[in-house]
Scaffold this active site. Structure first.
Site, short mmCIF file in Angstrom:
data_model
loop_
_atom_site.label_atom_id
_atom_site.label_comp_id
_atom_site.label_asym_id
_atom_site.label_seq_id
_atom_site.Cartn_x
_atom_site.Cartn_y
_atom_site.Cartn_z
N SER A 137 -1.10 10.41 2.27
CA SER A 137 -1.44 9.03 2.04
C SER A 137 -0.32 8.55 3.01
CB SER A 137 -1.04 9.32 0.69
OG SER A 137 -1.46 7.20 0.34
N TYR A 149 2.96 9.46 -8.26
CA TYR A 149 1.33 9.94 -6.93
C TYR A 149 2.22 9.99 -5.77
CZ TYR A 149 -1.79 9.00 -4.45
OH TYR A 149 -2.78 9.35 -2.80
#
Length: 225
Positions: A137, A149
């Site tokens: 990501s 995250y």
């Protein structure tokens, strides 16, 4: 269409995983599909036909991934690529306000399940000099206000580089796919102005389609808006 290669995909029932399965079949690949939702996988297999095999299971279960890889390899005669795509975020961000139970579920899926995919796929990939693809990501490239995250994706980015070095020794390749915001069920609200799952699927297929002499170490895909 002659199908000579097979890719195993986790998190395959929706979003990036399902879009990649469709793109792979269109490009002439067989696909082994793993996710917890058996109903969604069955619907996807009905759409994709005999080039696909569904193996329902929890990616955070090492035994389930071992069984899935074994079934896919037996069914299609081997595995040429594995796409560790399953992942999740948290509903309650932050360290002080966050829910440690959510952290555990996220770490189990974003990190441990990805490691399990690599572990169970590598023996098959060695046979074919195959390719490992990991969903990272942009959050794993930037420092984002206390994002746990994002920290899990920093792990994925570091691990991808380490695996690229290891796999190079026997002719294998490892590719990191780093998307920006994608309009998938990952988010509670639609993001129609952001990337679509098909955009990331195209990046995966591009990496998988390179000749053996070329290794794509990382692809970052960002929305233009």
């Amino acid at each position: 269409m002659t199908r000579e290669k097979t890719v195993f995909i986790t998190g395959a029932s929706s979003g990036i995983g399902a879009a990649t399965a469709k793109a792979a079949v269109a490009a002439g690949w067989n696909v082994g599909l793993m996710a917890r939702s058996a109903d969604k996988l069955d619907s996807l297999v009905q759409e994709l036909g005999e080039a696909s095999l569904a193996v329902a299971g929890d990616a955070t279960d090492l035994g389930a991934q071992e069984s899935a890889i074994a079934r896919v390899a037996s069914h299609f005669g081997g595995i040429d690529a594995a796409f560790a795509n399953a992942g999740m975020g948290v509903d309650t961000p932050g360290t002080e306000a966050g829910d440690p139970r959510e952290w555990r579920r996220m770490i189990d899926l974003n990190i441990m399940a990805l490691l399990y995919t690599a572990r169970v796929a590598l023996p098959e990939l060695r046979k074919t000099k195959g390719q490992l693809v990991l969903t990272g990501s942009v959050a794993g490239k930037l420092h984002i206000l206390g994002s746990i995250y994002g920290a899990t994706k920093w792990f994925v980015h570091g691990y991808a580089g380490n695996m690229a070095q290891e796999m190079r020794e026997w002719g294998g390749r490892c590719t990191l796919i780093a998307p920006g915001m994608v309009d998938t069920p990952f988010f509670s609200e639609p993001k129609p102005d952001k990337l679509q799952p098909e955009d990331i699927a195209n990046a995966v297929i591009f990496a998988l389609s390179q000749p053996e002499r070329a290794s794509i170490s990382e692809i970052t895909v960002m929305p233009t808006g």
